[in-house]
Design an enzyme around this catalytic site. Structure first.
Site, mmCIF file in Angstrom:
data_model
loop_
_atom_site.group_PDB
_atom_site.id
_atom_site.type_symbol
_atom_site.label_atom_id
_atom_site.label_comp_id
_atom_site.label_asym_id
_atom_site.label_seq_id
_atom_site.Cartn_x
_atom_site.Cartn_y
_atom_site.Cartn_z
ATOM 1 N N PRO A 5 0.832 -1.204 0.000
ATOM 2 C CA PRO A 5 0.000 0.000 0.000
ATOM 3 C C PRO A 5 0.869 1.258 0.000
ATOM 4 O O PRO A 5 1.944 1.270 0.612
ATOM 5 C CB PRO A 5 -0.810 -0.100 1.306
ATOM 6 C CG PRO A 5 -0.725 -1.536 1.700
ATOM 7 C CD PRO A 5 0.589 -2.031 1.194
ATOM 8 N N LYS A 6 0.401 2.292 -0.678
ATOM 9 C CA LYS A 6 1.081 3.592 -0.651
ATOM 10 C C LYS A 6 0.378 4.461 0.387
ATOM 11 O O LYS A 6 -0.789 4.793 0.233
ATOM 12 C CB LYS A 6 1.056 4.264 -2.027
ATOM 13 C CG LYS A 6 1.892 5.524 -2.092
ATOM 14 C CD LYS A 6 1.866 6.148 -3.474
ATOM 15 C CE LYS A 6 2.849 7.303 -3.555
ATOM 16 N NZ LYS A 6 2.675 8.307 -2.481
ATOM 17 N N TRP A 7 1.114 4.831 1.432
ATOM 18 C CA TRP A 7 0.517 5.495 2.578
ATOM 19 C C TRP A 7 0.476 7.007 2.395
ATOM 20 O O TRP A 7 1.366 7.600 1.784
ATOM 21 C CB TRP A 7 1.310 5.160 3.850
ATOM 22 C CG TRP A 7 1.392 3.696 4.090
ATOM 23 C CD1 TRP A 7 2.348 2.832 3.627
ATOM 24 C CD2 TRP A 7 0.450 2.900 4.802
ATOM 25 N NE1 TRP A 7 2.065 1.548 4.028
ATOM 26 C CE2 TRP A 7 0.914 1.561 4.755
ATOM 27 C CE3 TRP A 7 -0.726 3.184 5.496
ATOM 28 C CZ2 TRP A 7 0.227 0.517 5.354
ATOM 29 C CZ3 TRP A 7 -1.401 2.147 6.100
ATOM 30 C CH2 TRP A 7 -0.928 0.827 6.032
#
Length: 321
Positions: A27-29
């Site tokens: 995931p890209k936070w």
């Protein structure tokens, strides 16, 4: 010999959310990229550009004792609020020190989401392939039973799982990061890939940059519940054809424009003021934006898609809704 943190490995944008074979997805936070190290009790917490972040995040520094000495991580600082990532709670933390930083850490504690290990109990792991570094990172969390503020970033080689993560945009995740399983950590190189979730939204044109006959970019807004036009963001440079289309629709504003007397920054990190021309707020446009929104405002420039002549300003959702 003193060990120093390497420059962060970077990601190049891609248009497809599909996870390629031989790659892992994460995931890209929606947070702040940060590298962390502890070496002979000395803690370093630094931003992607090398800024010292430690004084602003005492809760992370205080948790260094959970890690073995001579260990370094790469990850993201995030703050959760009522089930979503709240980037706005990170803003201003770098300028806080002492008691103020401690108070903010108590009210809105940050978490460090670790997605890579660069050094492990004195062993430099940068040259290891991603799959080996990932296994070591998982073992580090398991063996030391790391607890908050430490969090382990999920990772998968399953395309269906990666696509499911894209549905998490409602809680503040920005997209996906892809990492090749057999490659080392390459400082400053764009060897990773990133896919950002984008969505279309409508906004009102409140002002432009450039001449009215050939607008270069749009300053956008929405009305709030009190009837005030609130600023929501700015577009990237308009294509010439779009500028010509808008020039025939926009009318110069009167002296009673809602933004009369307002100033806007010319860009990130500069005190220069933007030169702009207010226009009558009656034209609605559709734009493409990522999911980074702070208190109703786009954090990044958005891309103009088209004029929505089928919509009036009164049909748009209210600011912040």
């Amino acid at each position: 010999m003193t060990w120093t943190l390497p420059d962060p490995m970077l990601a190049a944008p891609v248009a497809s959310p599909d996870l390629p074979p031989g790659w892992a997805g994460e995931p890209k936070w929606d947070g702040w990229r940060a590298q962390f190290s502890i070496d002979q009790g000395r803690v370093v917490l630094r931003s992607r550009r090398g800024t010292d972040m430690a004084p602003g995040f005492p809760e992370v520094v205080a948790a260094a004792g959970q890690l073995p000495d001579a260990t370094a991580l790469d990850g993201e600082l995030v703050v959760w609020e009522t089930g979503r990532l709240a980037f706005e709670r990170l803003q201003g933390r770098l300028q806080r020190r002492g008691a103020t930083a401690a108070r903010l850490a108590s009210e809105w504690p940050a978490h460090y989401v670790a997605f890579d290990v660069l050094r492990l109990a004195g062993t430099n792991t940068v040259a290891w392939p991603y799959r080996r570094r990932r296994a070591a990172l998982e073992e580090l969390f398991s063996e030391h039973q790391l607890a908050a503020p430490w969090a382990l970033c999920p990772s998968t080689t399953d395309p269906d799982t990666a696509r499911e993560w894209l549905t998490w945009s409602a809680v503040g995740l920005e997209g996906l990061v892809f990492k090749q399983l057999d490659t080392p950590y390459r400082p400053a190189a764009r060897g990773w890939r990133k896919y950002k979730v984008r969505e279309t939204q409508e906004a009102i044109v409140g002002a432009i940059t450039g001449p009215l006959a050939a607008p270069r970019s749009l300053l956008l807004g929405r009305f709030d519940a009190a009837g005030h036009l609130q600023y929501t963001g700015r577009t990237t440079t308009l294509p010439q054809a779009a500028g010509r289309t808008l020039a025939g629709l926009l009318a110069p504003a009167s002296s009673e424009h809602p933004w009369t007397g307002w100033t806007f920054s010319a860009g990130w990190g500069t005190r220069d003021q933007l030169k702009f021309h207010p226009v009558h707020p009656e034209v609605v446009v559709e734009v493409l934006a990522d999911t980074a929104v702070d208190d109703g405002r786009f954090r990044h420039p958005v891309r103009f898609l088209r004029v929505r002549e089928d919509l009036t300003v009164g049909q748009l959702p209210l600011f912040g809704a």
